[in-house]
Write a protein that holds these residues in place. Structure first.
Motif, PDB file in Angstrom:
ATOM      1  N   ILE A 129      -0.045  -6.638   4.579  1.00  0.00           N
ATOM      2  CA  ILE A 129       0.016  -5.394   3.807  1.00  0.00           C
ATOM      3  C   ILE A 129       1.255  -4.629   4.245  1.00  0.00           C
ATOM      4  CG2 ILE A 129      -1.079  -3.156   3.357  1.00  0.00           C
ATOM      5  CD1 ILE A 129      -3.759  -4.506   3.498  1.00  0.00           C
TER       6      ILE A 129
ATOM      7  N   LEU B 238      -1.989  -2.038  -3.546  1.00  0.00           N
ATOM      8  CA  LEU B 238      -3.314  -1.659  -3.052  1.00  0.00           C
ATOM      9  C   LEU B 238      -3.431  -0.141  -3.066  1.00  0.00           C
ATOM     10  CD1 LEU B 238      -5.971  -2.445  -1.541  1.00  0.00           C
ATOM     11  CD2 LEU B 238      -4.654  -2.330   0.588  1.00  0.00           C
ATOM     12  N   ARG B 239      -4.540   0.360  -3.613  1.00  0.00           N
ATOM     13  CA  ARG B 239      -4.770   1.809  -3.587  1.00  0.00           C
ATOM     14  C   ARG B 239      -6.226   2.061  -3.231  1.00  0.00           C
ATOM     15  NH1 ARG B 239      -1.056   5.762  -3.590  1.00  0.00           N
ATOM     16  NH2 ARG B 239      -2.099   7.091  -5.118  1.00  0.00           N
TER      17      ARG B 239
ATOM     18  N   TYR C 170       0.882  -1.172   0.000  1.00  0.00           N
ATOM     19  CA  TYR C 170       0.000   0.000   0.000  1.00  0.00           C
ATOM     20  C   TYR C 170       0.923   1.227   0.000  1.00  0.00           C
ATOM     21  CZ  TYR C 170      -3.704   3.205   1.630  1.00  0.00           C
ATOM     22  OH  TYR C 170      -4.599   4.249   1.751  1.00  0.00           O
TER      23      TYR C 170
END
Ligand code: PNS
Length: 168
Positions: free
Chosen positions: A32, A87-88, A7
């Motif tokens: 993450i 991941l956005r 992320y």
């Protein structure tokens, strides 16, 4: 193989919208890695160390979230961390063009890394680090938009915190 996502972002500073994305992302990924881009050419309000410290504190409740920083190409960093995904968070329409461009470029650079978007929760749809910084700068109330620690640090930066005001 564990499902790992990067992320990435500036996180200048981390907002409740970012934290929401990490929390929901952890329902999809085993781990993450929240990673701050190190870009000496860009001016930030908080130093890389300050941003990392705030992220560490605000995400300490998530056992499977790691805080890191990177420079260079994001897809190279993702490969080096054995992450399969980027991941956005996606807010209102304005984010779309920039995110779409980035996702397509990243895919062109490395087809093995998939970009995954999570729609920002409705509560955070207009929350952004820049708008928060602007509001605080002019004494605006940002209660509930960032964690308490971040709010304190922001006020200190703009010399608005009671403890940073000189008496007498
Ligand atoms: O929070 P931000 O500023 O929107 O995050 C942007 C970020 C860090 C995701 C982006 O600038 C990035 O990935 N930079 C690293 C260089 C790179 O790989 N760019 C992608 C090719 S367009």
């Amino acid at each position: 193989m564990p499902k790992v996502a990067i992320y990435p972002g500036s996180f200048d500073p981390v907002t409740n919208g970012h934290i929401d994305i990490v929390e929901r992302g952890l329902k999809l990924f085993d781990k993450i890695i929240v990673s701050i881009l190190y870009n000496p050419k860009k001016e930030y309000l908080f130093s890389l160390e300050e941003r990392m410290e705030m992220l560490k504190d605000c995400l300490k409740k998530f056992k499977n979230a790691e805080i890191d920083s990177f420079d260079g190409l994001l897809v190279d960093y993702a490969a080096s961390r054995k992450a399969q995904a980027i991941l956005r968070g996606l807010r209102a329409m304005s984010d779309f063009e920039y995110e779409f461009q980035m996702a397509l470029m990243n895919r062109r650079l490395n087809r093995e890394v998939q970009t995954v978007f999570l729609m920002t929760g409705l509560r955070w749809i207009f929350t952004s680090s820049s708008i928060i910084k602007e509001a605080v700068q002019f004494g605006g109330n940002i209660d509930g938009m960032v964690p308490a620690l971040v709010q304190k640090k922001l006020k200190q930066k703009f010399a608005l915190a009671p403890e940073s005001q000189q008496s007498g």
